[in-house]
Design a protein around this motif. Structure first.
Motif, PDB file in Angstrom:
ATOM      1  N   MET A 232       0.813  -1.214   0.000  1.00  0.00           N
ATOM      2  CA  MET A 232       0.000   0.000   0.000  1.00  0.00           C
ATOM      3  C   MET A 232       0.851   1.270   0.000  1.00  0.00           C
ATOM      4  O   MET A 232       0.681   2.157  -0.839  1.00  0.00           O
ATOM      5  CB  MET A 232      -0.944   0.004   1.215  1.00  0.00           C
ATOM      6  N   ILE A 235       2.774   1.899  -3.118  1.00  0.00           N
ATOM      7  CA  ILE A 235       1.907   2.279  -4.250  1.00  0.00           C
ATOM      8  C   ILE A 235       1.512   3.752  -4.158  1.00  0.00           C
ATOM      9  O   ILE A 235       1.627   4.500  -5.130  1.00  0.00           O
ATOM     10  CB  ILE A 235       0.650   1.381  -4.288  1.00  0.00           C
ATOM     11  N   ILE A 236       1.075   4.182  -2.992  1.00  0.00           N
ATOM     12  CA  ILE A 236       0.538   5.559  -2.915  1.00  0.00           C
ATOM     13  C   ILE A 236       1.634   6.630  -2.861  1.00  0.00           C
ATOM     14  O   ILE A 236       1.338   7.807  -3.022  1.00  0.00           O
ATOM     15  CB  ILE A 236      -0.453   5.735  -1.729  1.00  0.00           C
ATOM     16  N   GLY A 238       4.335   6.229  -4.893  1.00  0.00           N
ATOM     17  CA  GLY A 238       5.006   6.121  -6.196  1.00  0.00           C
ATOM     18  C   GLY A 238       6.292   5.316  -6.155  1.00  0.00           C
ATOM     19  O   GLY A 238       7.075   5.343  -7.103  1.00  0.00           O
ATOM     20  N   ALA A 240       6.429   1.924  -5.624  1.00  0.00           N
ATOM     21  CA  ALA A 240       6.242   0.522  -6.017  1.00  0.00           C
ATOM     22  C   ALA A 240       6.931   0.279  -7.362  1.00  0.00           C
ATOM     23  O   ALA A 240       6.867   1.117  -8.251  1.00  0.00           O
ATOM     24  CB  ALA A 240       4.753   0.210  -6.127  1.00  0.00           C
TER      25      ALA A 240
END
Ligand code: FES
Ligand code: FES
Lengths: 785, 151
Positions: A232, A235-236, A238, A240
């Motif tokens: 998570m 991903i949020i 940037g 990942a």
């Protein structure tokens, strides 16, 4: 990826168990199906030791054991505990949005008593001899691996308990694992998992028959939906890393032009102007593969540059002459007519129950309809791409691969290398949907790196490449005829399916194979005395691949729309009529159904996952109840229903639509009822079905890749549209049927898709009286007259 | 001639063709890979960044257009993920594969910077350019609402 900084756990199981057979190199344990059953006690008697606790014996066989390389149930392969207590769990399935990289380790962590905040996940490279099967497709990760994850977690917990008992010189019965620590039951001593790690992992792993699973009441994460995605934060923020985000020192960027027609070849090309573009380093022809090309590259011309923009500019300047080959005649309009003509004739009989011909002749009324779906491309948000370094007789690749070991094998074959000299690292996948099960893009990257003398090369497909050169979802004509007797009972059902087969990607083939036939054709659960299914032959002209839920899409569309048509023709309520067709709750017997050859049951044992019409009925009832089936609807609004079993999961959806004057269809709500057995991670299951509703709506209104002169006519999101936030299913309510752990978990990634299009189409009929028999729906036809 | 601009609060200077889309400059020249490629034609929103605080599509903005201006990428929005939009995303479990989410988040953050409490229709309109193939729209919408109002 190595576990360097952790206590080394890579030793073979110390206990010899009749249940496990070491591989030739001794590095892994692969459990054959027969021995697995024996180990589970299904072949003999067993006794429960602890009240409430489950012996491993209370498990069940799945298709996981019969997949290539089967299941590996070795905690020393999957778990490491570092002295500071960090528990590292290996995720061996690929993360493409289902949450599996979180959910499988979550199961193991719960069973071993680990605190999730101290769990670290590492991604396994493509290495099936070590980890067991890694094909992340077929909605089978959880149903095949939940038991092995639990067994491994429980084994580690028992080893930690034993290590603590030995350290304190007390019997094992006097200690127990709590959250991330082992305590003495009288409360005197406690030790964290980190402290115990070395001693515990030096112990023999208990034999499967001796492993005690937690009682269900002790689950902290399993079945709770309380564990957020492991990735998570990455991903949020940037951070990942997807395939396209791999960056290596000195890496070059490549794009390519591929044959516009399947099976076409480069006749000649002129690279002069392309090479003159600043930043372009090389222009290289990629050898093609004769049809059927399987997962090997299509061939073409690649431009390699110091950045993507330069590569794209160079590509613009390439002059290529193609030799199109025989598929240059492919024309979707003509092909559709051909499919229709074939569907009007008798095909190869694949299911024959009763006597359909006779029943149709004796019927008071015969109703027939034909349904059509064009090709679709997956259009994963992250385009196909891979990065490779090939030098000194070795290949290392980074790829968003659903089947990393298959990619590794194909790379070895293509490069002429020993598979041990090929490594495939798995990144996150920005969507998969079946496209990234095929490693053609990774082979392209490796080929370019090899030709460039070992420079790291990233091959990126553009969106245009992705839409024009996909492994397309098949196109199909499904024709159904029903015979009705004087009492309004359906006495005959003949379903003919004509569609190019996935098999044709691997070998010349014109008939569908068991996997496709088992997806909503021969497994039709209706309580009709005479059922015949036929499959007519047709040759493919593009690469056919699997697309999320595969043949279930056209089948559910045809069957579930046809049922609504019949109900209407007979003046019956759709839901009541559907339940009547499904018939009483029972487990179907594939032999009595007249299925020719074996029923494809998604690769899983039929005894464990039978077709249960009681469960099918129940999801219809649940979806209708939640949706308020039968409620009065305003003009140009309607409810539509569809139900479909796929990937061993039962799903019913009720769509509510409003059809505006200009034909635009809005969907205020979809109620989806899901029976997937025990719901392991309900929060992610809900997400999968919410997403499936959107994908279902997209294919309902937008998705068509059509061909003229063998060339795809669409190329990017301007002409291959997606549902967007301006018009999406506003509220998708997912109702999950509760089950205990002992009702085997089934698939969730794919089965949400098939019922959506027919539910929407049926709702449109309810709202407008317009029958939909073709996807995508032309909303111009729905304009108010 | 070098093109100078500001990225996430740091000055940068690039020797690159002025017509190069900012997307590739960020990803390939500056190693800021959080900004994603999805279509290259301004049709999907995966490449959404902020230019002087406004949401723009990095695949169709040329490098020369950002000269002397301030670019914010997902990496610079809040590296700890504490921007209200990021927090709402985490709280509601928005992402599936996650690939489109940097673009979605940047678009949503720009919307809320402009409009504290947008209507449903305004949210729909603002987010219309951002495709999510995994189909997370319902949660994206709810997360924007949550970030705006706390409920
Ligand atoms: S990549 Fe820029 S809008 Fe799609
Ligand atoms: S989360 Fe996968 S594309 Fe949006």
């Amino acid at each position: 990826m190595q576990l360097q900084s952790f206590v080394s756990l890579r030793e073979p199981w110390a206990t010899a168990s009749a249940a496990v057979a070491s591989s030739a190199d001794g590095a892994f344990i692969n459990v054959s199906r027969r021995s697995f059953l024996e180990a589970l006690g299904l072949a003999g008697a067993f006794v429960l030791a602890t009240p409430g606790a489950l012996r491993a014996a209370e498990t069940w066989p799945t298709g996981g054991e019969t997949m290539p390389h089967g299941l590996v149930i070795d905690p020393k392969v999957f778990v490491a505990i570092s002295p500071d207590g960090t528990v590292t769990i290996t995720a061996h399935r690929s993360e493409m949005g289902t949450g599996v990289r979180t959910s499988l380790p979550m199961v193991l962590a719960d069973e071993m008593g680990a605190d999730w905040s101290r769990v670290k996940i590492i991604q396994a490279p493509g290495d099936e001899p070590t980890y067991g099967n890694q094909d992340t497709d077929g909605s089978r990760s959880m149903r095949h691996h939940i038991q092995s994850m639990r067994l491994m977690g429980a084994a580690v917990r028992m080893m930690l308990e034993r290590a603590a008992a030995e350290r304190w010189g007390v019997p094992v019965a006097q200690v127990e694992a709590r959250v991330h620590e082992v305590v003495e039951k009288d409360g005197t001593r406690r030790a964290g998992y980190g402290e115990l790690a070395k001693a515990a992992m030096d112990l023999p792993v208990p034999a499967i028959k001796d492993i005690l699973l937690k009682p269900e009441s002790a689950f902290r994460y399993i079945g709770k939906g309380n564990v957020p995605l492991y990735d998570m934060k990455a991903i949020i923020t940037g951070k990942a890393i997807y395939g396209t985000d791999v960056r290596l020192p000195g890496m070059l960027y490549a794009v390519a032009v591929r044959p516009p027609v399947y099976g076409g070849k480069v006749k000649s090309f002129d690279a002069r102007d392309a090479k003159a573009v600043p930043g372009v380093v090389a222009v290289i022809e990629i050898p093609g593969t004769p049809e059927p090309a399987a997962f090997m590259p299509m061939g073409g011309v690649a431009v390699v540059a110091t950045n993507t923009w330069a590569a794209l500019q160079g590509r613009e300047k390439l002059k290529i002459e193609w030799e199109d080959g025989p598929n240059a005649t492919y024309d979707s309009d003509v092909y559709r007519k051909t499919m229709s003509t074939i569907a009007a004739q008798e095909g190869k009989v694949v299911r024959n129950q009763g006597d359909v011909e006779k029943a149709l002749q004796s019927a008071a009324k015969v109703i027939a309809a034909e349904y059509y779906q064009p090709h679709m491309a997956h259009a994963t948000m992250e385009v196909p791409n891979a990065t490779a370094v090939v030098k000194d007789g070795r290949c290392e690749c980074w790829a968003p691969a659903q089947s990393p070991y298959a990619v590794r094998k194909d790379l070895a074959k293509f490069l002429g290398l020993d598979i041990r000299d090929v490594t495939v690292n798995v990144t996150l996948l920005g969507g998969g949907f079946g496209r990234k099960s095929k490693g053609d893009f990774a082979i392209e990257a490796a080929y370019l790196s090899k030709v460039m003398g070992g420079v790291p090369v990233q091959m990126m497909w553009t969106r245009e490449d992705d839409i024009r050169n996909s492994y397309y979802h098949t196109t199909s004509v499904e024709r159904i005829e029903a015979g009705i007797d004087t009492n309004g009972k359906v006495i005959a059902w003949r379903h003919r399916s004509v569609a190019p087969t996935i098999l044709s990607t691997f070998a010349p083939a014109e008939y569908q194979f068991a996997i496709e036939l088992g997806m909503g054709l021969v497994d039709n659960p209706f309580d009709i005395p005479n059922i015949r299914c036929e499959n007519g032959p047709i040759k493919n002209h593009v690469r056919i691949g699997w697309f999320r839920s595969v043949s279930n899409i056209p089948r559910a569309f045809a069957v579930q729309c046809f049922v609504a048509e019949l109900a209407h023709a007979l003046g019956r309520d759709h839901k009541e009529f559907l339940l009547e067709l499904i018939g009483p709750p029972r487990r179907l017997d594939p032999t009595a159904m007249g299925i020719i050859g074996e029923l494809w049951n998604y690769g899983d044992p039929y005894e464990v996952f039978p077709i249960d019409t009681g469960r099918l009925r129940a999801v219809v009832e649940l979806a209708c109840e939640k949706a308020g089936w039968g409620r009065a609807m305003p003009p140009r609004s309607g409810l539509g229903l569809a139900v479909h079993r796929s990937f061993l999961t039962y799903v019913a959806s009720v769509a509510e639509v409003v059809v505006e004057k200009d034909g635009t269809v809005r969907i205020p709500r979809i109620d989806t009822a899901v029976d997937c057995g025990f719901p392991v991670n309900p929060e992610r299951i809900a997400a999968q079905f919410e997403g499936a509703a959107v994908m279902g709506m997209t294919l309902c209104f937008h998705s068509a890749v059509t061909f003229k002169n063998g060339r795809a006519e669409q190329s990017n999101f301007h002409d291959y549209e997606m549902v967007r936030m301006t018009n999406f299913p506003r509220e998708v309510r997912v109702h999950i049927v509760p089950h205990r752990y002992t009702t085997p978990s089934a698939g969730v990634g794919e089965p949400g898709v098939p019922p959506i299009a027919p539910a929407i189409a049926n709702a449109i009929f309810a709202a407008t009286g317009k029958r939909i028999r073709e996807l995508p729906i032309d909303t111009q036809l729905l304009r108010e007259a | 001639m070098a093109i100078s601009f500001n990225v996430n609060g740091r000055p940068v200077s690039l020797e690159a063709p002025p017509e190069m889309p900012v997307l590739w400059a960020l990803r390939d020249l500056l190693n800021l890979t959080g900004t994603k490629y999805g279509c290259g034609i301004g049709a999907c929103g995966a490449c959404t960044i902020h230019l002087d605080g406004k949401a723009v599509l990095a695949c169709v903005v040329r490098l020369e257009e950002v000269a002397g201006r301030a670019v914010t990428t997902i990496e610079g929005l809040d590296p700890d993920g504490n921007h209200p939009v990021q927090r709402a995303w985490a709280q509601l479990g928005v992402p599936q594969c996650g690939y489109c989410q940097p673009g979605q988040i940047m678009r949503a953050a720009a919307l809320l910077a402009e409009k504290k409490n947008p209507t449903d229709a305004e949210i729909d309109q603002a987010m219309a350019g951002n495709i999510c193939r995994c189909g997370c729209y319902q949660r994206i919408h709810a997360a924007i609402r949550l970030a705006a109002t706390g409920v």
